[in-house]
Write a protein that holds these residues in place. Structure first.
Motif, PDB file in Angstrom:
ATOM      1  N   ILE A   1       5.505   3.682  17.415  1.00 40.29           N
ATOM      2  CA  ILE A   1       4.107   3.414  17.692  1.00 40.29           C
ATOM      3  C   ILE A   1       4.369   2.879  19.206  1.00 40.29           C
ATOM      4  CG2 ILE A   1       2.002   2.094  17.719  1.00 40.29           C
ATOM      5  CD1 ILE A   1       2.413   2.299  14.581  1.00 40.29           C
ATOM      6  N   HIS A  49      -6.391   8.049  15.147  1.00 42.44           N
ATOM      7  CA  HIS A  49      -5.106   7.815  15.531  1.00 42.44           C
ATOM      8  C   HIS A  49      -4.366   8.783  16.444  1.00 42.44           C
ATOM      9  CE1 HIS A  49      -4.508   4.089  13.439  1.00 42.44           C
ATOM     10  NE2 HIS A  49      -4.675   4.637  11.905  1.00 42.44           N
ATOM     11  N   ARG A  98       0.841  -1.083  -0.075  1.00 43.47           N
ATOM     12  CA  ARG A  98       0.098   0.054  -0.009  1.00 43.47           C
ATOM     13  C   ARG A  98       0.848   1.433  -0.008  1.00 43.47           C
ATOM     14  NH1 ARG A  98      -3.195   0.732   5.454  1.00 43.47           N
ATOM     15  NH2 ARG A  98      -2.904   3.031   4.836  1.00 43.47           N
ATOM     16  N   ASP A 142      -0.044   8.746   8.804  1.00 36.28           N
ATOM     17  CA  ASP A 142       0.020   7.648   8.453  1.00 36.28           C
ATOM     18  C   ASP A 142       0.701   6.366   9.178  1.00 36.28           C
ATOM     19  OD1 ASP A 142      -1.292   8.270   5.884  1.00 36.28           O
ATOM     20  OD2 ASP A 142       0.500   9.217   5.187  1.00 36.28           O
ATOM     21  N   VAL A 143       1.362   7.179  10.206  1.00 37.50           N
ATOM     22  CA  VAL A 143       1.909   6.147  11.074  1.00 37.50           C
ATOM     23  C   VAL A 143       1.102   5.095  11.722  1.00 37.50           C
ATOM     24  CG1 VAL A 143       3.240   6.217  13.350  1.00 37.50           C
ATOM     25  CG2 VAL A 143       3.467   8.174  11.762  1.00 37.50           C
ATOM     26  N   GLY A 144      -0.122   5.498  12.105  1.00 36.25           N
ATOM     27  CA  GLY A 144      -0.938   4.359  12.600  1.00 36.25           C
ATOM     28  C   GLY A 144      -1.258   3.276  11.797  1.00 36.25           C
ATOM     29  N   ASP A 145      -1.233   3.435  10.608  1.00 35.61           N
ATOM     30  CA  ASP A 145      -1.526   2.422   9.347  1.00 35.61           C
ATOM     31  C   ASP A 145      -0.409   1.781   9.022  1.00 35.61           C
ATOM     32  OD1 ASP A 145      -4.274   3.098   9.292  1.00 35.61           O
ATOM     33  OD2 ASP A 145      -4.104   4.671   8.190  1.00 35.61           O
ATOM     34  N   ASN A 146       0.845   2.020   9.659  1.00 38.86           N
ATOM     35  CA  ASN A 146       1.936   1.280   9.150  1.00 38.86           C
ATOM     36  C   ASN A 146       2.721   0.584  10.009  1.00 38.86           C
ATOM     37  OD1 ASN A 146       2.499   1.995   6.344  1.00 38.86           O
ATOM     38  ND2 ASN A 146       1.818   4.045   7.182  1.00 38.86           N
ATOM     39  N   GLU A 147       2.077  -0.279  10.864  1.00 38.64           N
ATOM     40  CA  GLU A 147       2.645  -0.975  12.141  1.00 38.64           C
ATOM     41  C   GLU A 147       3.473  -2.228  11.624  1.00 38.64           C
ATOM     42  OE1 GLU A 147      -0.696  -3.474  10.571  1.00 38.64           O
ATOM     43  OE2 GLU A 147      -0.554  -1.377  11.069  1.00 38.64           O
ATOM     44  N   GLN A 148       3.392  -2.337  10.158  1.00 35.97           N
ATOM     45  CA  GLN A 148       4.422  -3.215  10.059  1.00 35.97           C
ATOM     46  C   GLN A 148       5.825  -2.913   9.617  1.00 35.97           C
ATOM     47  OE1 GLN A 148       2.671  -6.402   7.461  1.00 35.97           O
ATOM     48  NE2 GLN A 148       1.362  -7.065   9.049  1.00 35.97           N
ATOM     49  N   SER A 192       2.364   6.220  20.732  1.00 40.00           N
ATOM     50  CA  SER A 192       2.445   7.505  20.095  1.00 40.00           C
ATOM     51  C   SER A 192       1.256   7.524  19.029  1.00 40.00           C
ATOM     52  CB  SER A 192       3.624   7.455  19.208  1.00 40.00           C
ATOM     53  OG  SER A 192       4.602   7.799  20.052  1.00 40.00           O
ATOM     54  N   SER A 193       0.628   6.461  18.695  1.00 38.02           N
ATOM     55  CA  SER A 193      -0.410   6.527  17.585  1.00 38.02           C
ATOM     56  C   SER A 193      -1.462   5.632  18.150  1.00 38.02           C
ATOM     57  CB  SER A 193       0.137   5.992  16.226  1.00 38.02           C
ATOM     58  OG  SER A 193      -1.054   6.185  15.441  1.00 38.02           O
TER      59      SER A 193
END
Lengths: 507, 233
Positions: free
Chosen positions: B208, A345, A192, B194-200, A462-463
């Motif tokens: 995070i 978030h 993505r 976008d940090v929260g959607d990139n946990e991988q 943090s998020s």
């Protein structure tokens, strides 16, 4: 097909049945019950439900609204927030789509995660197949971030099926239009984050994978999308270009995809601010690209402060429908409230609720434009958040405020205190940036309704994270009745396919 | 108060010991190296290039980088040199996090507001400077303010008897300042939203789970952008 008199006859019978039922109840129920406003309103709701005729015809048009991160607690809080903003106690309010006749619960887990991200969830909703986190409209046979593994595992989307049928198609998002939710409608990628070519790996380039922005313009399905509105301008511009709001492009390949849009599609227009958007003549524009921010569009709470001006989600939806409806074969439109997720978030409830209301307004704008006899409208979410509505606040207590319990007919003037002796807000998060190590902050003197206020949280991160509970689906129009009970998230595609006769398969 | 001069003499490093006393602001890109001593220790570079201001800790290569090209919509990045990554915050992100941005405070080492809060006192150590002293939000301050640079040359805080002292030592040369900004510009960037959607993403997952370096080492302002000692919201 039933004629109008027949429909009226059915309706009359149903209402009569309901009234008889109410009358029968009156014989055994006390007047205090049957004469209660709650009782009569409930009876009327059932009568209306009995009278509701299923729309079993084909949906010529499909509009699919996605509230990114719009869990059930977000809906509840947003309806109260909107109701209180209108001067009411709030709880009795309904968001526009909460009036829809059909709903279901959607199970959001992905192939590999209990709590998913937006990529596999939108893939499920738009292709009918669940996949793994981080992947857009490719099957779980692919390996995340590996281009070669995704070859041959592309999944056809509802938008692409609509294009195949000669329908018009559009996407709108307040996030980047290359972000996971909108991207899953038109792009196929095992990663993505490959939003611009500068994000591609060497392996991806070597094996011929294209970035998401490129796919939107250069690899577009059918005769190309008719509408693409949202943020993400920098992903379409070369890194040698500075845009109208002072941000640099991100593309390393030198492609200006905003220019390519105009060259590739007839009667095309590209706009990047509100003034130009407002000036678009829908009668002469067949392909509209609007990129209003270098990255995500502003939060609804900040939209008025934007440098160049941005249209609202409702305004974008309304203009999109005006362009799409010119096609006699119908259209498919996906609209995302993309920043509900981002506000959550950040642990900021006020922004999340304002953006949820903006999505509700966009649904209302669509309802004002379409005929539900030939248009299926679906509203759902990709996943939830750790957002909670807690304590025992009195009815009408400000939803963003401290918990004040009822005091007879009024609301207690003193806030409720937790066991640490401190007040607490109704809204909070299980985790996120609002958590503190050590003692909780005393909120007594703070304005917790301020848009800048961060809700308190339990676990410091943090998020703030997504959450795994089911999300809601609301639907109206042809085929909407197929949404009932608890369903896997990928069922949404199959309802669109069935109701819209998209030709993806037979049921 | 008569006791005050005596107390000042007892401090480990007196505010009067000023070797660095510029009489004008550099015309090119420039920076100041600050040394922190006392209860906390470290080095910090304040870097300036037109509308850009950054605080850079050379020990851990972490920087906080502000751009005020559009003062109404400042941009902020946290830069992580070791990972060659940066996190970009747009105005909306800062607002959702409750960060109140003040260009004057950022550009003045979060000391501009202190000039109004503290009392001006006599000094004779630097011709192009003014001395201030006093209490503000339960912190006792002593500051030597450079009128040429519009920055503190020394900033000393005393909290519950613990003294920390920032001392401007020297200019950072123009080429180094330019080099830092150019380097950071090329780092892989991720929007905070976008940090929260990139946990991988291993780097972002660490962010995070462990939290960003909120206070940095200069401790000039807190994680919400408020100047040190000011915890209003």
């Amino acid at each position: 097909m039933k004629t109008l008199p027949q429909v009226l006859a059915v309706l009359t019978t149903a209402v009569a049945t309901a009234l008889v039922s109410t009358a029968a109840n009156a014989a055994v129920l006390p007047a205090a019950q049957t004469q209660s406003n709650w009782f009569t309103a409930g009876a009327e709701a059932v009568a209306a439900k009995v009278a509701e005729a299923r729309k079993t015809g084909t949906a010529k048009n499909i509009i699919f609204f996605v509230g990114d991160g719009m869990g059930v607690s977000t809906l509840t809080a947003a309806r109260i927030y909107q109701g209180q903003a209108a001067g009411n106690s709030g709880e009795e309010n309904r968001l526009s789509f909460e009036t829809f006749p059909y709903s279901a619960l959607s199970k959001t887990y992905s192939v590999n995660q209990q709590t998913p991200d937006s990529a596999p969830t939108m893939t499920a909703m738009i292709t009918g197949v669940k996949t793994e986190d981080g992947m857009l409209s490719v099957s779980s046979e692919s390996i995340r971030g590996n281009c070669l593994s995704s070859k041959g595992n592309e999944l056809k989307t509802a938008l692409e099926l609509a294009e195949d049928l000669g329908k018009s198609t559009g996407i709108i998002s307040t996030a980047r239009i290359t972000h996971a939710t909108p991207a899953a409608t038109y792009a196929h990628t095992p990663e993505r984050d490959w939003e611009a070519d500068s994000n591609l790996t060497a392996e991806a380039v070597a094996n011929g994978c294209h970035d998401i922005a490129y796919q939107l313009v250069m690899d577009a399905p059918g005769d190309g999308l008719e509408v693409a509105l949202g943020g993400g301008r920098s992903y379409f511009l070369p890194n040698t270009v500075t845009d109208g709001e002072g941000a640099k492009g991100r593309r390393a390949d030198g492609n200006d995809l905003t220019a390519a849009w105009g060259e590739k599609f007839p009667h095309a227009a590209y706009v990047w601010n509100k003034e130009a958007f407002d000036a678009v003549d829908v009668s002469t524009t067949d392909h509209l690209l609007g990129l209003f921010e270098a990255s995500h569009m502003q939060y609804e709470a900040d939209r008025a402060d934007d440098t160049a001006g941005e249209p609202s989600l409702a305004e974008m939806t309304s203009k999109a429908i005006d362009i799409l409806k010119k096609n006699d074969k119908g259209y498919f439109l996906m609209v995302e409230g993309g920043r509900i997720d981002h506000a959550h978030h950040a642990g900021n409830a006020a922004c999340a609720l304002a953006d949820t209301v903006a999505l509700s307004d966009a649904v209302q704008a669509a309802m004002d434009k379409v005929d539900l006899q030939d248009t299926l409208i679906i509203v759902s979410a990709d996943h939830s958040h750790t957002f909670t509505i807690a304590g025992y606040p009195a009815r009408g207590n400000p939803i963003l405020g401290l918990v004040h319990e009822p005091n007879d007919e009024t609301i207690s003037t003193s806030p409720s205190l937790a066991s640490d002796g401190l007040p607490y807000t109704t809204l909070g998060y299980t985790n996120g940036p609002g958590a503190k190590t050590g003692a909780r902050e005393d909120l007594t003197a703070m304005d917790t309704t301020d848009v800048d206020f961060l809700q308190q949280a339990q676990v410091p991160l943090s998020s703030e994270t997504h959450a795994a509970e089911d999300v809601a689906i609301y639907a109206a129009g042809p085929g909407a009745w197929l949404f009932q009970g608890s369903v896997e998230q990928n069922v949404i595609f199959h309802v669109m396919n069935q109701a819209g006769a998209l030709g993806g398969s037979k049921y | 108060m008569k006791l005050l001069p005596m107390l000042l003499l007892l401090l480990p490093t007196a505010a009067s010991a000023v070797d660095f006393c510029p009489n004008s602001m550099p015309t090119q890109n420039w920076g100041i190296q600050y040394q922190l001593s006392g209860a906390h220790q470290g080095t910090l570079l304040l870097l300036r290039q037109q509308a850009q201001t950054a605080f850079y800790n050379p020990q851990n290569q972490v920087a906080e980088w502000w751009r005020f090209d559009n003062p109404q919509h400042p941009q902020f990045s946290r830069v992580f040199g070791e990972a060659k990554r940066r996190i970009d915050y747009y105005m909306g992100d800062l607002r959702t996090l409750g960060v109140q941005v003040s260009q004057a405070e950022i550009e003045s080492f979060a000391a501009n507001h202190l000039r109004q809060a503290l009392t001006k006192v006599p000094q004779s150590d630097c011709a192009e400077a003014e001395a201030y002293e006093g209490d503000y939000h339960q912190v006792h301050y002593r500051m030597l303010w450079s009128t040429a640079l519009q920055l503190p040359l020394t900033l000393e805080t005393t909290v519950q008897g613990k003294v920390s002292r920032w001392q401007a030592q020297q200019f950072v040369n123009s080429a180094d300042v330019t080099g830092h900004f150019q380097q950071w510009q090329a780092y892989k960037r991720t929007d905070f939203a976008d940090v929260g959607d990139n946990e991988q993403d291993p780097f972002l997952a660490k962010m995070i789970n462990q939290g960003f370096v909120e206070h940095s080492e200069h401790a000039a302002y807190d994680s919400r952008g408020n100047p040190l000692g000011n915890h209003s919201h």
